[in-house]
Each structure stands twice: as C-alpha cells, then as structure tokens.
Design an enzyme around this catalytic site. Structure first.
Site, PDB file in Angstrom:
ATOM      1  N   THR A 125       0.849  -1.198   0.000  1.00  0.00           N
ATOM      2  CA  THR A 125       0.000   0.000   0.000  1.00  0.00           C
ATOM      3  C   THR A 125       0.882   1.245   0.000  1.00  0.00           C
ATOM      4  O   THR A 125       1.918   1.266   0.676  1.00  0.00           O
ATOM      5  CB  THR A 125      -0.972   0.108   1.204  1.00  0.00           C
ATOM      6  OG1 THR A 125      -1.478   1.445   1.266  1.00  0.00           O
ATOM      7  CG2 THR A 125      -0.349  -0.196   2.543  1.00  0.00           C
ATOM      8  N   ILE A 126       0.441   2.237  -0.743  1.00  0.00           N
ATOM      9  CA  ILE A 126       1.182   3.506  -0.706  1.00  0.00           C
ATOM     10  C   ILE A 126       1.009   4.167   0.659  1.00  0.00           C
ATOM     11  O   ILE A 126       1.790   5.029   1.020  1.00  0.00           O
ATOM     12  CB  ILE A 126       0.732   4.493  -1.818  1.00  0.00           C
ATOM     13  CG1 ILE A 126      -0.740   4.907  -1.649  1.00  0.00           C
ATOM     14  CG2 ILE A 126       0.996   3.921  -3.202  1.00  0.00           C
ATOM     15  CD1 ILE A 126      -1.109   6.168  -2.413  1.00  0.00           C
ATOM     16  N   ASP A 127      -0.023   3.753   1.410  1.00  0.00           N
ATOM     17  CA  ASP A 127      -0.320   4.422   2.691  1.00  0.00           C
ATOM     18  C   ASP A 127       0.657   4.045   3.815  1.00  0.00           C
ATOM     19  O   ASP A 127       0.729   4.747   4.827  1.00  0.00           O
ATOM     20  CB  ASP A 127      -1.751   4.083   3.147  1.00  0.00           C
ATOM     21  CG  ASP A 127      -2.800   4.452   2.110  1.00  0.00           C
ATOM     22  OD1 ASP A 127      -2.520   5.317   1.266  1.00  0.00           O
ATOM     23  OD2 ASP A 127      -3.900   3.865   2.148  1.00  0.00           O
ATOM     24  N   MET A 169      -2.459  11.664  -0.501  1.00  0.00           N
ATOM     25  CA  MET A 169      -3.252  10.501  -0.075  1.00  0.00           C
ATOM     26  C   MET A 169      -2.723   9.935   1.250  1.00  0.00           C
ATOM     27  O   MET A 169      -1.882  10.535   1.890  1.00  0.00           O
ATOM     28  CB  MET A 169      -3.232   9.429  -1.162  1.00  0.00           C
ATOM     29  CG  MET A 169      -4.186   9.701  -2.301  1.00  0.00           C
ATOM     30  SD  MET A 169      -4.229   8.281  -3.427  1.00  0.00           S
ATOM     31  CE  MET A 169      -5.660   8.675  -4.405  1.00  0.00           C
ATOM     32  N   ARG A 171      -5.104   7.884   3.285  1.00  0.00           N
ATOM     33  CA  ARG A 171      -6.289   7.483   4.027  1.00  0.00           C
ATOM     34  C   ARG A 171      -6.200   7.939   5.494  1.00  0.00           C
ATOM     35  O   ARG A 171      -6.008   9.110   5.720  1.00  0.00           O
ATOM     36  CB  ARG A 171      -6.500   5.974   3.915  1.00  0.00           C
ATOM     37  CG  ARG A 171      -7.944   5.610   4.118  1.00  0.00           C
ATOM     38  CD  ARG A 171      -8.279   4.254   3.603  1.00  0.00           C
ATOM     39  NE  ARG A 171      -9.021   4.323   2.376  1.00  0.00           N
ATOM     40  CZ  ARG A 171      -9.171   3.323   1.545  1.00  0.00           C
ATOM     41  NH1 ARG A 171      -8.616   2.171   1.819  1.00  0.00           N
ATOM     42  NH2 ARG A 171      -9.882   3.454   0.455  1.00  0.00           N
TER      43      ARG A 171
HETATM   44  O1  F6P Z   1      -5.165   2.906  -0.014  1.00  0.00           O
HETATM   45  C1  F6P Z   1      -4.580   3.538  -1.104  1.00  0.00           C
HETATM   46  C2  F6P Z   1      -5.366   4.751  -1.520  1.00  0.00           C
HETATM   47  O2  F6P Z   1      -4.697   5.352  -2.605  1.00  0.00           O
HETATM   48  C3  F6P Z   1      -5.634   5.767  -0.420  1.00  0.00           C
HETATM   49  O3  F6P Z   1      -4.523   6.571  -0.134  1.00  0.00           O
HETATM   50  C4  F6P Z   1      -6.824   6.506  -1.006  1.00  0.00           C
HETATM   51  O4  F6P Z   1      -7.620   7.088   0.001  1.00  0.00           O
HETATM   52  C5  F6P Z   1      -7.573   5.419  -1.713  1.00  0.00           C
HETATM   53  O5  F6P Z   1      -6.653   4.383  -1.976  1.00  0.00           O
HETATM   54  C6  F6P Z   1      -8.223   5.851  -2.994  1.00  0.00           C
HETATM   55  O6  F6P Z   1      -8.941   4.782  -3.501  1.00  0.00           O
HETATM   56  P1  F6P Z   1      -9.582   4.697  -4.956  1.00  0.00           P
HETATM   57  O7  F6P Z   1      -8.474   4.410  -5.916  1.00  0.00           O
HETATM   58  O8  F6P Z   1     -10.550   3.595  -4.861  1.00  0.00           O
HETATM   59  O9  F6P Z   1     -10.189   6.042  -5.239  1.00  0.00           O
END
Ligand code: F6P
Length: 342
Positions: A125-127, A169, A171
């Site tokens: 995860t990038i998070d 980003m 989350r």
């Molecule tokens: O979990 C990775 C992430 O890029 C979060 O940082 C972000 O809130 C979410 O996914 C965005 O999700 P999606 O690609 O479904 O809009």
C-alpha cells in the site's frame, strides 16, 4: 505444487516485482503458479491466467499490476465466501499468496479460519499503514512522487508569493504527508493523527511571512480533520470495506487560510498520480524480497503468516496480528517535522 497469487485493493508500484519474484522462485522450486485476476473477484468468478516465466518477463519496472485489481469483498457478495472456497478447491491450489493492504489481507485472515487455511500474505500500500512491517512496498514510490511535486510547487509558490496547499493521499494515516513534507521542505504538515488547529496553522504561516518568506507550502493528508469537527464534504457512498472516498480537505483549508490571513492561496490535489509510475529501486527490491519470502513460507507450509520488513530483515509475522490495527504516524517523526514549521 500449484500456487495461486492475487493482488487486491488499490494498486501501487511494486506489485509486478512481487508477481515476478513469486513466479521465478516457484519455478526454481518446481512449483506452478496461476494468477487470479482482479483480487478476490477473480477467485469468486474463477477468472485466472497461467503465470509462466515468459508471462512475467519484463514486468519488473512496470507500475500497477498485470493481474488487475478490485476492491471486492467476498464477505459482502451474495454467495461470495462459498464461491471463493469452491474455486480454490476446483483450481487445485495448494496455497494462495494474497498481496494487499488491510482490506485484502483482512479477508485473507478471515478465510484462513473459514475454510482456506493455506494462505500467505504480502503487504502492499502507498499508505504504509500496515502493522508489523516497517514498510509496505509502494510507499517509497508514492513518497518520491509527492516530494517531486512539492519541489515543483515550491518554485511557482515562490515566484507568485503564494501559499500552496498540497493534498496527498494516505487514508487514515499521515505517512505520505509527513515524509513527503519532510523531504520536500514543507512549512506546515497536517496529518489525520493530529486534529488541525486553524489558529496554529495561520500563526505559523504569519510567522514565516514575518521573517520575509512570503510564500509557504502546506502539506495536508486527505484524511486530516479539523479540530472543530469535519468541514469536508465526503462522498456518502461506502465501498465494500466500509471506506468513504476521501478528498477535498485541501480546498477547504486553502479557502480558510485565505479568509483568515488574506494571503493568496492555491491548492493542488496530487491524487492518483501518487499510485502510478515505475517503482523506485527500493520498492522493486522490497517487492522482490517479499515475493521470494512468500514462496519460501508456502514451501515450508508456514500458512497464516505475512511477510514483513523489520529493520533490514524480511521476516514473517502473524497475518491476524498485522491486520488488527492500523500503523499510524509515530510522534517521533512528527516532532522532527515540526522543527521546520513556520
Ligand atoms: O489505499 C490507497 C489509496 O490510494 C488511499 O490513499 C486513497 O484514500 C484510496 O486508496 C483511494 O482509492 P480509490 O483508488 O478507490 O479512489
């Protein structure tokens, strides 16, 4: 031995290096690998592709995932859990390598107790918010992308004597914000772990302007919240894992700064740019190490485990433990970042 591999949840750079490493290590160990397409959706729908050595040739530098991904939760689909178990059997899999974040690995952890015990997890995860591992792959590439954007925004902010709010980003964890802000020399960094105090933010910017610096970069994490409660209009719709779609705080913050202190302010939302592109060397190597280790765990029948980086060692930890709680930003790194505020 036949090993299945799937990539679920938000994509990130480094997934292809994991897939390649799994196939290469399995091949030298005499195992066959099949790719399950689009995360758990592919297991529910029996949608797979054979992963031969040639199928993974040349994918190391590519972002995204050749298997595709989705935010499908088998526990939220009618008959999804049953289909998942049935297809695992039908495909003749001896083991499954699930590559994902808290959601995908949360499902893996449930399935282990619920009829598919032979699962190994790989954290992505990038998070960077998964517990029990110092880093998830994908984070380093996203961090470098965000840093480069901050560098670019710096020059235009300085030329126009503006404040630029950069929304990143992450989350509910502020890792991308705090580390890209540190690396990019941000003047204020706002993260979900610490509610935003607007008086403090404005005082910091004014202090900086007071010493002749008439431009500022404010990095804000998409999941940050105001002290006085939410002013962010979030999409009401939840995904299959119960997440709202975050975003919009940068705009509100920029307006509020301009209203309170009168400095011209702009906002830049980095969005999915952070998820794209070729993985950094760090993410390629971490993904490769994780992939090789995951196959070793399968060969040694160490199921219910997740590969993890602790210090400089790739080890294995309990998958159940890893998905219990999110790894949020620790105080120490934020205290360092604060030295450079204002
Ligand atoms: O979990 C990775 C992430 O890029 C979060 O940082 C972000 O809130 C979410 O996914 C965005 O999700 P999606 O690609 O479904 O809009």
């Amino acid at each position: 031995m036949k090993i299945g591999i799937l990539t679920g949840g938000g994509d990130c750079p480094g997934l292809n290096p994991v897939i390649r490493a799994v196939v290469r290590k399995a091949s030298v160990s005499g195992c066959e690998v099949i790719g399950i397409k689009n995360g758990w959706k592919g297991l529910i729908e029996d949608d797979t592709i054979p992963l031969t050595l040639n199928a993974v040739s040349g994918i190391l530098p590519k972002g995204g995932t050749i298997l595709g991904t989705s935010r499908t939760n088998p526990y939220k689909k009618e008959g999804g859990r049953e289909q998942t178990k049935e297809n695992f059997k039908k495909l003749g899999l001896s083991a499954l390598i699930a590559v994902g974040g808290e959601d995908t690995l949360g499902v893996a952890s449930k399935l282990i107790k619920d009829g598919i015990p032979n699962i190994v997890g790989v954290p992505k995860t990038i998070d960077n918010d998964l517990s029990c591992t110092d880093y998830t792959f994908g984070f380093d590439t996203a961090l470098n992308t965000a840093m480069e954007c901050i560098d670019k925004l710096h020059t235009t902010a300085e030329s126009h004597h503006r404040i630029i709010v950069v929304e990143v980003m992450g989350r509910h964890a502020g890792w991308i914000a705090v580390e890209s802000g540190l690396a990019g020399g941000a003047d204020v960094i706002l993260i979900p772990e610490i509610p935003i105090d607007m008086d403090e933010v404005c005082a910091l910017i004014k202090k900086r302007h007071g010493r002749g610096k008439n431009f500022s970069i404010v990095v804000v994490a998409e999941g940050a919240q105001f002290k006085q409660g939410s002013m962010v209009l979030q999409e009401e719709k939840l995904d299959e894992f119960g997440h709202v779609r975050l975003g919009g705080i940068g705009e509100i913050l920029a307006k509020e700064i301009e209203k309170r202190i009168g400095y011209e302010t702009r906002v830049s939302v980095l969005g999915h740019i952070q998820r794209g592109g070729s993985p950094t060397a760090f993410d390629r190597i971490l993904g490769t190490r994780f992939g090789v280790k995951a196959v070793e765990l399968v060969l040694n029948k160490k199921f219910g485990r997740m590969v993890a980086l602790q210090g400089n060692k790739v080890i294995d930890v309990s998958l159940e433990e890893a998905v219990k709680a999110l790894k949020t930003v620790d105080e120490e790194i934020y205290e360092i970042a604060k030295v450079f505020f204002g």
